[in-house]
Motif scaffolding. Structure first.
Motif, short mmCIF file in Angstrom:
data_model
loop_
_atom_site.label_atom_id
_atom_site.label_comp_id
_atom_site.label_asym_id
_atom_site.label_seq_id
_atom_site.Cartn_x
_atom_site.Cartn_y
_atom_site.Cartn_z
N HIS A 113 40.08 37.32 42.71
CA HIS A 113 38.83 36.67 42.25
C HIS A 113 37.75 37.38 41.52
O HIS A 113 37.19 37.28 40.37
CB HIS A 113 38.00 35.57 43.25
N HIS A 114 37.32 38.41 42.13
CA HIS A 114 36.46 39.37 41.34
C HIS A 114 37.02 40.02 40.24
O HIS A 114 36.28 39.96 39.16
CB HIS A 114 36.26 40.64 42.64
N LEU A 117 36.97 37.37 37.32
CA LEU A 117 35.71 37.05 36.82
C LEU A 117 35.29 38.44 35.58
O LEU A 117 34.78 38.23 34.86
CB LEU A 117 34.45 37.13 37.89
N SER A 118 35.67 39.65 36.24
CA SER A 118 35.59 40.81 35.52
C SER A 118 36.15 40.58 34.15
O SER A 118 35.51 40.89 33.02
CB SER A 118 36.03 42.14 36.19
N GLN A 120 37.04 37.74 32.37
CA GLN A 120 36.23 36.78 31.79
C GLN A 120 35.11 37.21 31.24
O GLN A 120 35.03 36.93 29.87
CB GLN A 120 35.88 35.52 32.77
N ILE A 121 34.13 38.05 31.84
CA ILE A 121 33.08 38.77 31.33
C ILE A 121 33.43 39.73 30.29
O ILE A 121 32.85 39.65 29.15
CB ILE A 121 32.09 39.53 32.45
N GLU A 143 26.57 42.61 32.99
CA GLU A 143 27.30 41.79 33.65
C GLU A 143 28.73 42.24 34.14
O GLU A 143 29.20 41.93 35.20
CB GLU A 143 27.31 40.43 33.11
N SER A 147 29.75 43.11 37.93
CA SER A 147 30.98 42.38 38.38
C SER A 147 31.88 43.40 39.20
O SER A 147 32.82 42.82 40.16
CB SER A 147 31.71 41.64 37.21
#
Length: 232
Positions: A113-114, A117-118, A120-121, A143, A147
């Motif tokens: 999950h982490h 998210l990284s 996506q950013i 950001e 992340s």
């Protein structure tokens, strides 16, 4: 709340506490270089521009001073901070020290999950690179780095790093403008994420080099601009 009497006002404020909204708006203008280093910020002029009283402007100035973006001087009022080159490099060295330390703690704790998210950013950051959207690059760069560190669950360290990033943000933006180093930054961020996915401990030293190189490249660009006589 600030009542917007002029619907065409250039600097509209979001619905939040007025001093916070003012601080956010002024911070972005400082980071984007609209207010230059050494330039005074006059309370009365800012209050008129944003159509508010001076009281919230004073509170916003206190927030900006706490973030290291302005300083209060006797007989001059608030002035955008000017940092000598050695202090700029010190900020990048502090970033390298703290970010590498927290990344060490975070690496073994990262979940899918982490990392998702990284990813996506990073995609948003790459889009900002391609569009040369410096304001978005500045925000998304932090950001993305953040992340990678949240899994460490080291709240105090992360807060310190964020404070330093606020101060280096304008220099990162300036570095990209002066050096057009978008492709290099994009490649290095991709490599950082790849190493994190592999839980490769070498990412810590790679991150150190990434941050320190950015600092040195910035100082080289600033020196070149000064010598060529194009400094603002």
């Amino acid at each position: 709340m600030l009542e917007q009497k002029n619907p065409r006002s250039k600097y509209r404020l979001k619905r939040q506490s007025l001093p916070e909204a003012l601080a956010d708006s002024l911070r972005e203008r400082i980071l984007n270089g609209e207010f230059k280093e050494g330039e005074p910020l006059v309370q009365e002029a800012i209050a008129t521009e944003y159509e508010c009283s001076r009281m919230p402007v004073r509170e916003a100035f206190r927030q900006l001073e706490a973030a290291g973006l302005i300083v209060s001087k006797i007989h001059k009022g608030a002035v955008v901070t000017t940092l000598p080159s050695e202090q700029i490099m010190e900020l990048f060295e502090l970033r390298a020290m703290l970010e590498c330390d927290i990344l060490t703690y975070s690496l073994s704790r990262m979940t899918d999950h982490h990392l998702a998210l990284s990813e996506q950013i990073l995609e948003l950051l790459e889009d900002a690179y391609h569009k040369r959207d410096i304001a978005r690059v500045g925000a998304l760069n932090w950001e993305f780095h953040r992340s990678l560190y949240v899994a460490a669950d080291r709240i105090q360290t992360l807060a310190l790093i964020q404070g330093i990033n606020v101060q280096t943000d304008r220099y990162i933006r300036l570095q990209l403008l002066l050096t057009s180093a978008f492709e290099e930054a994009e490649q290095e961020h991709r490599q950082i994420l790849k190493l994190c996915r592999n839980r490769d401990p070498s990412v810590v030293e790679f991150m150190r080099g990434h941050i320190i190189r950015a600092g040195h490249n910035l100082l080289d660009a600033l020196s070149t601009r000064k010598v060529s006589g194009t400094a603002a």
